[in-house]
Design an enzyme around this catalytic site. Structure first.
Site, PDB file in Angstrom:
ATOM      1  N   CYS A  19     -15.838 -38.567  10.072  1.00  0.00           N
ATOM      2  CA  CYS A  19     -14.429 -38.328   9.702  1.00  0.00           C
ATOM      3  C   CYS A  19     -13.673 -39.650   9.594  1.00  0.00           C
ATOM      4  O   CYS A  19     -13.001 -39.926   8.588  1.00  0.00           O
ATOM      5  CB  CYS A  19     -13.744 -37.444  10.742  1.00  0.00           C
ATOM      6  SG  CYS A  19     -14.476 -35.816  10.934  1.00  0.00           S
ATOM      7  N   CYS A  83      34.313 -41.157   9.041  1.00  0.00           N
ATOM      8  CA  CYS A  83      34.388 -40.554   7.707  1.00  0.00           C
ATOM      9  C   CYS A  83      32.994 -40.509   7.091  1.00  0.00           C
ATOM     10  O   CYS A  83      32.016 -40.958   7.695  1.00  0.00           O
ATOM     11  CB  CYS A  83      35.348 -41.333   6.812  1.00  0.00           C
ATOM     12  SG  CYS A  83      34.770 -42.996   6.417  1.00  0.00           S
ATOM     13  N   ASP A 496       7.651  -6.666  -0.631  1.00  0.00           N
ATOM     14  CA  ASP A 496       6.394  -6.065  -0.205  1.00  0.00           C
ATOM     15  C   ASP A 496       6.733  -4.640   0.237  1.00  0.00           C
ATOM     16  O   ASP A 496       7.867  -4.370   0.625  1.00  0.00           O
ATOM     17  CB  ASP A 496       5.802  -6.874   0.949  1.00  0.00           C
ATOM     18  CG  ASP A 496       4.583  -6.210   1.543  1.00  0.00           C
ATOM     19  OD1 ASP A 496       3.678  -5.852   0.780  1.00  0.00           O
ATOM     20  OD2 ASP A 496       4.553  -6.031   2.775  1.00  0.00           O
ATOM     21  N   ASP A 694       1.974 -11.953   3.653  1.00  0.00           N
ATOM     22  CA  ASP A 694       2.580 -12.368   2.390  1.00  0.00           C
ATOM     23  C   ASP A 694       2.876 -13.868   2.347  1.00  0.00           C
ATOM     24  O   ASP A 694       3.650 -14.317   1.502  1.00  0.00           O
ATOM     25  CB  ASP A 694       3.879 -11.588   2.165  1.00  0.00           C
ATOM     26  CG  ASP A 694       3.656 -10.090   2.186  1.00  0.00           C
ATOM     27  OD1 ASP A 694       2.803  -9.624   1.425  1.00  0.00           O
ATOM     28  OD2 ASP A 694       4.317  -9.396   2.968  1.00  0.00           O
TER      29      ASP A 694
END
Length: 795
Positions: A19, A83, A496, A694
């Site tokens: 890796c 501000c 759904d 979903d």
């Protein structure tokens, strides 16, 4: 010119040397990059040229390989901002800092949200950068500490205002002489008397403006403090000049403007005080959520003894006792007792929910009647309420895209105003009243003090804060200001079916037969774990049916079930099962077809060779679904059902609730494709689902709306979470976004319109400086006050 820099990234997901080698090789393939990846420390050290790459380029490269980079999030309290120019300057500096992924600074909350790579920078470095700009910063305090600090600041502002008002009143009276030709005691007109009153206002009470102006100018910035310091100093020091002339022997009474500088500072302090009071009200929704939390818990120790402990001392797996009328302290699971829980604070459901052993309870809900013992499962920041509070905080601190124009303008605002004031002075002294220094000075001062960058900076965040807070009070959690704005643009809502339009679990909708028949069916189905069987058994229990013994229970795939009761055969199933066993169903056939056409699952019942009745089961539509669809239609929003269910059932439900279009038989992985098709037709699409099955469609939609409950708040899956699963909150969320965006536009119209109209009027000499100052002071108050109207927004 080369600009070499080293970066360190903390990488997750590496499991072996392959890796780390893969990541290192890929990074070193990038031009002019030297990288080393250490598997043991899980760090990547990268040398690169900042002219070629930004840190995010390396993060993206690592992520494309299937690994991830650790990102930290810091919340900082910032003091000293006056501000929009201040907040914008801090935000720019933080976003340019090495290792910072993203930073937003909110003028209204006086907080910064910074996401950064811990290997590149840290909290102390970020705080140091803010302090170098002349502001103060510290890690975010608890809500209680913040409230105490803000109360102290408000008290300090009030005390300064009171002293300034007392000193200014005699000077204000000298203005009235000029306006109404009044006679006043000579002492009020005495230059020395006016000097003694004006000086402490200018240099003690008003010192904050000089400090703010100096810090900004030192770092190449401009803010409101620069305008106030310039305007009031011009009036004050011109008065000193006139005094010196008079003291040196001039015969004419000097034209003094001590009252202008003093009254200007007082009016600005008054405006800032009102603004601070109004801003404190914008966080009421968050305060109310925090007040829902229990303060302590009744802990059962290893010896079985009860003791009250602070909430922060409760750990996962601790055993807690809750008595009637007490709040559930943390999320947990009942291990003893039963009760009814009032969950209205999370779900909006007014009726208490019955709870038994093994049921989940939610922290901060109310135990109404029974004594229960629970095991803590989630504590501290992991509880449902803590997650909700986190979402509201992040939403209130975020920026909406509509704010970008105001941010861009406020960055150049103060230098432009100074240039206009200088130009005004030159035009007056050369063209309007040639040689009249005083008239030119007064016009220039009016321009300086009427300009208000504060209103520009407050216009959007105050509305977002109040709007998202009001939505949260009604069970609607917006993930951020961006999603409030995007929701406002939605013209198509895709639903759904299961769990969204329907309850998500089957219920008996029709039964034909006597009580004995129901006893037979329920007794047989009690041997099954199938959801349809569970629905039938529950229906029987509601009708007080006593179950009987069953033998030879057998499932018949594709047909139904059979069992023997009292030596006779029972069949429960479809039409084919009945025909296979020569059961005559003519008397019930028409009703069966009607029920099936309406989307119900119909089961016929035969016992001892004869038809005994029929039972129909369906996932029932939520009571509020039809009204929710009607509300969306009245808003000219198209509705679509996207479901994996069969077309017949889907169309039956769509017809019942009034949905425009049905897309049935869709696999979960294909739902996102259908969302894309709608978007290609130039629709702004909101997808409403359960936030889990979903997820791809929720992410793909312009706005993802997750139907959550107190324990399943799908915060990460969607842009908006609806608590409690009330579908009527979907149109209410869209309505809230419309109201909030309209309020923002009103604020921006006022903020821009005020400056566009006010500056030319002041430049023409039509406003005295003190009137210009009063207008400036009240402009930001009006913006905050308009935003506070959203607290009364009806959803």
């Amino acid at each position: 010119m080369s600009n070499k820099q080293n970066a360190t990234l903390n990488i997750t997901g590496m499991t072996c040397a392959a890796c780390s080698n893969r990541i290192e090789k890929r990074l070193n393939k990038m031009d002019n990059v030297k990288a080393q990846v250490n598997l043991t420390t899980e760090k990547a050290t990268i040398e690169y040229d900042t002219n070629d790459y930004a840190i995010n380029d390396f993060v993206t490269t690592v992520q494309k390989l299937g690994y991830d980079v650790v990102i930290d999030k810091a919340e900082l309290d910032i003091t000293g901002m006056t501000c929009a120019a201040c907040s914008n300057r801090i935000e720019k500096v933080l976003n340019k800092a090495p290792g910072v992924k993203d930073a937003t600074v909110n003028l209204t909350t006086e907080q910064a949200m910074v996401t950064y790579y811990p290997g590149q920078t840290d909290l102390d470095t970020l705080i140091g950068r803010i302090r170098n700009l002349g502001y103060d910063a510290q890690p975010k305090q608890s809500e209680e500490d913040q409230a105490t600090r803000k109360q102290q600041e408000l008290k300090h502002k009030r005390n300064k205002l009171m002293i300034s008002t007392i000193l200014s009143l005699p000077l204000l009276m000298t203005m009235l002489v000029h306006l109404f030709n009044m006679h006043l005691p000579d002492i009020l007109m005495n230059p020395w008397f006016q000097f003694i009153l004006a000086t402490p206002i200018q240099f003690i009470i008003g010192w904050q403006f000089y400090v703010g102006a100096y810090k900004n100018l030192r770092n190449g910035g401009f803010n409101m403090d620069v305008l106030v310091a310039l305007g009031t100093s011009a009036a004050y020091f011109y008065s000193i000049y006139e005094m010196i002339k008079w003291f040196s022997g001039a015969t004419n009474m000097p034209h003094l403007y001590f009252e202008t500088s003093a009254v200007l500072i007082t009016l600005i302090l008054f405006g800032k005080y009102l603004e601070a009071r109004a801003k404190s009200q914008t966080t009421n929704a968050l305060s109310e959520l925090l007040n829902l939390q229990a303060k302590e818990a009744r802990l059962i120790d290893d010896n079985g003894m009860e003791k009250m402990v602070p909430l922060n001392q409760v750990n996962v797996d601790d055993i807690l006792l809750i008595k009637p009328g007490e709040k559930i302290p943390v999320d947990g699971q009942i291990i003893k007792g039963e009760t009814a829980i009032d969950e209205s604070m999370l779900t909006g459901e007014s009726m208490p929910v019955d709870k038994h052993v093994d049921d989940v309870v939610i922290g901060s809900t109310m135990n109404t009647n029974g004594v229960i013992t629970i095991m803590a499962t989630k504590v501290g920041k992991d509880t449902a309420l803590s997650n909700i509070i986190k979402v509201v905080e992040e939403a209130q601190s975020s920026k909406a895209p509509i704010q970008r124009l105001a941010d861009i303008i406020s960055g150049y605002f103060v230098p432009i105003v100074i240039a206009i004031a200088l130009l005004t002075f030159l035009i007056w002294i050369t063209l309007v009243h040639p040689g009249q220094f005083e008239d030119a000075l007064v016009a220039a001062i009016s321009v300086l003090v009427i300009a208000c960058p504060c209103a520009l900076g407050l216009a959007t965040p105050t509305s977002i804060m109040v709007g998202t807070g009001r939505a949260a009070e009604n069970g609607i959690l917006f993930k951020g200001g961006e999603y409030v704005e995007r929701t406002h643009q939605v013209d198509t809502v895709v639903f759904d079916k299961t769990g969204t339009l329907t309850h998500g679990k089957p219920e008996v909708t029709y039964f034909e037969g006597d009580k004995d028949t129901l006893t037979l069916v329920a007794s047989a189905e009690n041997n099954s774990e199938h959801p349809l069987a569970t629905a039938i058994v529950n229906y029987a229990k509601q009708h007080k049916v006593n179950l009987v013994n069953v033998t030879n229970y057998q499932t018949l795939p594709g047909h139904g079930i059979q069992a023997i009761i009292d030596d006779s055969m029972l069949f429960v199933g479809n039409q084919k099962l009945m025909l296979d066993h020569q059961i005559n169903i003519q008397s019930i056939k028409q009703k069966m077809k009607q029920m099936e056409a309406e989307g119900h699952t119909v089961m016929l019942i035969a016992y001892d060779g004869k038809l005994r009745g029929m039972i129909a089961v369906a996932d029932t539509v939520k009571a509020s679904a039809k009204e929710a669809i009607q509300q969306l239609s009245s808003m000219n929003i198209r509705t679509v059902m996207l479901t994996g269910d069969n077309e017949r059932t889907a169309k039956a439900i769509a017809k019942e609730v009034g949905i425009d279009q049905v897309i049935a038989g869709v696999l979960p992985e294909d739902k996102a494709h259908h969302i894309t098709q709608l978007q290609e037709q130039k629709h702004n699409v909101a997808m409403v689902g359960d936030g889990i099955n979903d997820a791809p469609a929720l992410v793909k939609a312009d706005i993802g709306i997750a139907m959550g409950t107190g324990t399943e708040v799908a915060i990460e899956a969607a842009d908006i979470t609806i608590l409690g699963g009330d579908i009527q909150l979907v149109p209410k969320a869209i309505h809230a976004s419309h109201k909030t965006i309209r309020n923002i536009k009103q604020n921006l119209f006022w903020a821009f319109g005020y400056n566009i109209a006010g500056i030319p009027i002041a430049a023409m000499g039509l406003l005295a400086p003190w009137i210009a100052g009063a207008a400036m002071a009240l402009s930001s108050v009006s913006v905050v006050s308009n935003a506070l109207r959203l607290k009364r927004m009806k959803l």
